[in-house]
Scaffold this motif. Structure first.
Motif, PDB file in Angstrom:
ATOM      1  N   THR A 288      -4.275 -11.989  -3.062  1.00 45.37           N
ATOM      2  CA  THR A 288      -5.025 -12.319  -2.162  1.00 45.37           C
ATOM      3  C   THR A 288      -4.913 -12.808  -1.079  1.00 45.37           C
ATOM      4  O   THR A 288      -5.327 -12.988   0.449  1.00 45.37           O
ATOM      5  N   GLU A 289      -3.664 -13.836  -0.652  1.00 40.76           N
ATOM      6  CA  GLU A 289      -2.862 -14.252   0.116  1.00 40.76           C
ATOM      7  C   GLU A 289      -3.194 -13.232   1.137  1.00 40.76           C
ATOM      8  O   GLU A 289      -2.941 -13.525   2.522  1.00 40.76           O
ATOM      9  N   ASP A 290      -2.204 -11.988   0.841  1.00 42.49           N
ATOM     10  CA  ASP A 290      -2.222 -10.777   1.643  1.00 42.49           C
ATOM     11  C   ASP A 290      -4.119 -10.633   2.665  1.00 42.49           C
ATOM     12  O   ASP A 290      -4.069 -10.542   3.825  1.00 42.49           O
ATOM     13  N   LEU A 291      -5.215 -10.512   1.197  1.00 40.37           N
ATOM     14  CA  LEU A 291      -5.948  -9.513   1.958  1.00 40.37           C
ATOM     15  C   LEU A 291      -7.017 -11.338   2.835  1.00 40.37           C
ATOM     16  O   LEU A 291      -7.475 -11.545   3.908  1.00 40.37           O
TER      17      LEU A 291
ATOM     18  N   ASP B  95      -0.633   0.918  -0.572  1.00 42.36           N
ATOM     19  CA  ASP B  95       1.165   0.580  -1.299  1.00 42.36           C
ATOM     20  C   ASP B  95       0.786  -0.515  -1.302  1.00 42.36           C
ATOM     21  O   ASP B  95       2.453  -0.210  -2.813  1.00 42.36           O
ATOM     22  N   LEU B  96       0.522  -1.731  -1.446  1.00 42.50           N
ATOM     23  CA  LEU B  96       1.261  -2.925  -1.690  1.00 42.50           C
ATOM     24  C   LEU B  96       0.848  -2.758  -3.758  1.00 42.50           C
ATOM     25  O   LEU B  96       1.700  -2.937  -4.502  1.00 42.50           O
ATOM     26  N   LEU B  97      -0.725  -1.724  -3.493  1.00 45.45           N
ATOM     27  CA  LEU B  97      -0.754  -2.237  -5.009  1.00 45.45           C
ATOM     28  C   LEU B  97       0.033  -1.647  -6.236  1.00 45.45           C
ATOM     29  O   LEU B  97      -0.485  -2.033  -7.383  1.00 45.45           O
ATOM     30  N   ALA B  98       0.378  -0.675  -5.338  1.00 43.74           N
ATOM     31  CA  ALA B  98       1.314   0.940  -6.403  1.00 43.74           C
ATOM     32  C   ALA B  98       2.294   0.226  -6.731  1.00 43.74           C
ATOM     33  O   ALA B  98       2.146   0.498  -8.078  1.00 43.74           O
ATOM     34  N   LYS B  99       3.288  -0.815  -5.670  1.00 46.95           N
ATOM     35  CA  LYS B  99       4.046  -1.932  -6.083  1.00 46.95           C
ATOM     36  C   LYS B  99       3.944  -2.601  -7.288  1.00 46.95           C
ATOM     37  O   LYS B  99       4.592  -2.888  -7.793  1.00 46.95           O
ATOM     38  N   LYS B 100       3.210  -3.118  -7.216  1.00 49.82           N
ATOM     39  CA  LYS B 100       2.395  -4.219  -8.162  1.00 49.82           C
ATOM     40  C   LYS B 100       2.304  -3.847  -9.438  1.00 49.82           C
ATOM     41  O   LYS B 100       2.315  -3.993 -10.804  1.00 49.82           O
ATOM     42  N   LYS B 101       1.124  -2.435  -9.601  1.00 54.08           N
ATOM     43  CA  LYS B 101       1.440  -1.474 -10.422  1.00 54.08           C
ATOM     44  C   LYS B 101       2.727  -1.328 -11.555  1.00 54.08           C
ATOM     45  O   LYS B 101       3.201  -1.784 -12.841  1.00 54.08           O
ATOM     46  N   LYS B 102       3.559  -1.086 -11.072  1.00 52.08           N
ATOM     47  CA  LYS B 102       4.584  -0.498 -10.846  1.00 52.08           C
ATOM     48  C   LYS B 102       5.634  -2.125 -11.337  1.00 52.08           C
ATOM     49  O   LYS B 102       5.762  -1.951 -12.672  1.00 52.08           O
ATOM     50  N   GLU B 103       5.204  -2.649 -11.684  1.00 53.16           N
ATOM     51  CA  GLU B 103       5.803  -3.650 -12.030  1.00 53.16           C
ATOM     52  C   GLU B 103       5.615  -4.791 -13.417  1.00 53.16           C
ATOM     53  O   GLU B 103       5.906  -5.128 -13.926  1.00 53.16           O
ATOM     54  N   PHE B 104       3.595  -3.983 -13.310  1.00 50.30           N
ATOM     55  CA  PHE B 104       2.998  -4.654 -14.508  1.00 50.30           C
ATOM     56  C   PHE B 104       2.887  -3.400 -15.523  1.00 50.30           C
ATOM     57  O   PHE B 104       3.317  -4.261 -16.565  1.00 50.30           O
ATOM     58  N   TYR B 105       3.420  -2.406 -15.315  1.00 51.38           N
ATOM     59  CA  TYR B 105       4.279  -1.866 -16.071  1.00 51.38           C
ATOM     60  C   TYR B 105       5.337  -1.578 -17.031  1.00 51.38           C
ATOM     61  O   TYR B 105       5.047  -1.435 -17.809  1.00 51.38           O
TER      62      TYR B 105
ATOM     63  N   ASN C 173      -6.273  -2.855  11.693  1.00 52.34           N
ATOM     64  CA  ASN C 173      -7.523  -2.576  11.941  1.00 52.34           C
ATOM     65  C   ASN C 173      -7.490  -2.233  10.651  1.00 52.34           C
ATOM     66  O   ASN C 173      -6.902  -2.233   9.568  1.00 52.34           O
ATOM     67  N   LYS C 174      -8.570  -1.972   9.849  1.00 52.19           N
ATOM     68  CA  LYS C 174      -9.300  -1.248   8.436  1.00 52.19           C
ATOM     69  C   LYS C 174      -8.498  -0.296   7.843  1.00 52.19           C
ATOM     70  O   LYS C 174      -8.579  -0.994   6.967  1.00 52.19           O
ATOM     71  N   ASN C 175      -8.482   0.706   9.011  1.00 53.12           N
ATOM     72  CA  ASN C 175      -8.091   2.042   8.023  1.00 53.12           C
ATOM     73  C   ASN C 175      -6.256   1.449   7.860  1.00 53.12           C
ATOM     74  O   ASN C 175      -6.260   1.910   6.828  1.00 53.12           O
ATOM     75  N   GLU C 176      -5.900   1.286   9.131  1.00 54.83           N
ATOM     76  CA  GLU C 176      -4.604   0.721   8.572  1.00 54.83           C
ATOM     77  C   GLU C 176      -4.111  -0.409   7.325  1.00 54.83           C
ATOM     78  O   GLU C 176      -2.966  -0.307   6.559  1.00 54.83           O
ATOM     79  N   TYR C 177      -4.458  -1.293   7.398  1.00 51.05           N
ATOM     80  CA  TYR C 177      -4.821  -2.078   6.299  1.00 51.05           C
ATOM     81  C   TYR C 177      -5.260  -1.904   5.415  1.00 51.05           C
ATOM     82  O   TYR C 177      -4.083  -1.819   4.229  1.00 51.05           O
ATOM     83  N   ILE C 178      -5.996  -0.933   4.645  1.00 52.59           N
ATOM     84  CA  ILE C 178      -6.296  -0.285   3.296  1.00 52.59           C
ATOM     85  C   ILE C 178      -5.284   0.615   3.461  1.00 52.59           C
ATOM     86  O   ILE C 178      -4.364   0.702   1.760  1.00 52.59           O
ATOM     87  N   MET C 179      -4.374   1.383   4.261  1.00 48.87           N
ATOM     88  CA  MET C 179      -3.115   1.943   3.152  1.00 48.87           C
ATOM     89  C   MET C 179      -1.510   1.410   3.640  1.00 48.87           C
ATOM     90  O   MET C 179      -1.403   2.246   2.251  1.00 48.87           O
ATOM     91  N   TYR C 180      -1.651   0.191   3.584  1.00 49.18           N
ATOM     92  CA  TYR C 180      -0.781  -1.183   4.272  1.00 49.18           C
ATOM     93  C   TYR C 180      -1.093  -1.386   2.791  1.00 49.18           C
ATOM     94  O   TYR C 180      -0.363  -1.387   1.076  1.00 49.18           O
ATOM     95  N   PHE C 181      -2.556  -2.119   2.044  1.00 40.68           N
ATOM     96  CA  PHE C 181      -3.217  -2.941   0.835  1.00 40.68           C
ATOM     97  C   PHE C 181      -2.973  -1.385  -0.293  1.00 40.68           C
ATOM     98  O   PHE C 181      -2.194  -1.826  -1.465  1.00 40.68           O
TER      99      PHE C 181
END
Length: 298
Positions: A138-141, A159-169, A149-157
């Motif tokens: 949420t800090e990132d958001l 990748d960030l979600l994928a990293k967090k998911k690995k940490e969670f699993y 721009n919106k699409n650049e941020y979505i691509m970046y976000f």
């Protein structure tokens, strides 16, 4: 809050009222290029807001109240205070929000202090690792999304979600389980010996610890029967049904059913994040765990 235009009422001869929220972001954007450059930094913007509040808002509010009290032979004794200034804020609905505070009651923060009300980040029931991830996401958001721009941020976000998911699993069951206190066990549990039978509207935590008691007996550990106190619980699958399993905090048994980390990830991370994405008008995270790019816009 009173459901009328005044939002005030008198209690024991004291005027009770709400705080007032003012947004200055659009004002800074509307300034000429000369003034936008002058107030480019967060420090300059904050100094302007504090000065504007003291030199104009407080004075103007005082004049308005004098006009209200003087004809009634009363004295204006109101003192207005600038409570907080936030660099950015996300409001889901009343009493559900997240703020990046840079000034609070006379204290300045070099880095925005994240505070919120009514959301998973601050709830003690949310697993500690999830609170940490949600805070970072949420800090990132709040702060990084405005730099792309919106699409650049979505691509970046994504990748960030994928990293967090690995940490969670990779985290342990204890780390990703929700923590909660259990009470009224007998009120909701009809049977936890032969079968699991509950009264209507039995809370997930009750169902979770009842399954623990049921399986403890089957595994020859009926002496570990639990009906109250602090527990942790997580999502499991029983056939095609999503259900719960709980255990005394720090005492997850070897015979515990496997956690469904897909559901646990969805409930504890994706659903809270989607609520923030929704108010920011960014597409929600889909069933595949990503935000779909907007092919026709930026």
């Amino acid at each position: 809050e009173v459901d009328d235009n005044s939002h005030t009422f008198i209690a024991n001869d004291i005027l009770i009222h709400n705080s007032v929220y003012v947004q200055f972001g659009d004002l800074f954007k509307a300034m000429t290029q000369e003034y936008q450059k002058k107030y480019e930094s967060d420090e300059a913007k904050l100094d302007w807001v504090i000065k504007f509040s003291k030199e104009f808002l407080d004075k103007q509010n005082g004049e308005w109240l004098d006009k209200m009290y003087n004809p009634r032979h009363g004295e204006n004794c109101h003192v207005f205070e600038l409570e907080t200034v936030s660099k950015s804020a996300l409001y889901l609905k009343k009493k559900k929000y997240l703020k990046g505070v840079i000034f609070s009651k006379g204290k300045y923060y070099n880095k925005p202090k994240i505070s919120g009300t009514g959301i998973e980040i601050i709830k003690s029931t949310t697993p500690k690792i999830c609170r940490k991830m949600l805070t970072e996401l949420t800090e990132d958001l709040m702060f990084k999304s405005i730099t792309m721009n919106k699409n650049e941020y979505i691509m970046y976000f994504n990748d960030l979600l994928a990293k967090k998911k690995k940490e969670f699993y990779a985290a342990s069951i204890d780390d990703i389980s929700q923590s909660v206190g259990v009470g009224n066990y007998k009120k909701y549990v009809i049977d936890d010996v032969q079968n699991l039978v509950f009264e209507k509207k039995a809370p997930p935590s009750i169902k979770a610890i009842a399954r623990y008691n049921y399986l403890a007996k089957k595994n020859g550990e009926a002496d570990k029967y639990v009906t109250g106190g602090k527990i942790k619980y997580y999502n499991i699958r029983v056939g095609d049904t999503i259900d719960y399993f709980g255990f005394p905090s720090g005492e997850c048994p070897d015979w515990a059913p496997p956690v469904d980390k897909t559901i646990q990830w969805q409930k504890n991370i994706i659903e809270p994040i989607n609520r923030f994405l929704n108010v920011m008008e960014i597409p929600e995270v889909n069933a595949y765990g990503t935000i779909q790019l907007d092919l026709f816009g930026m």
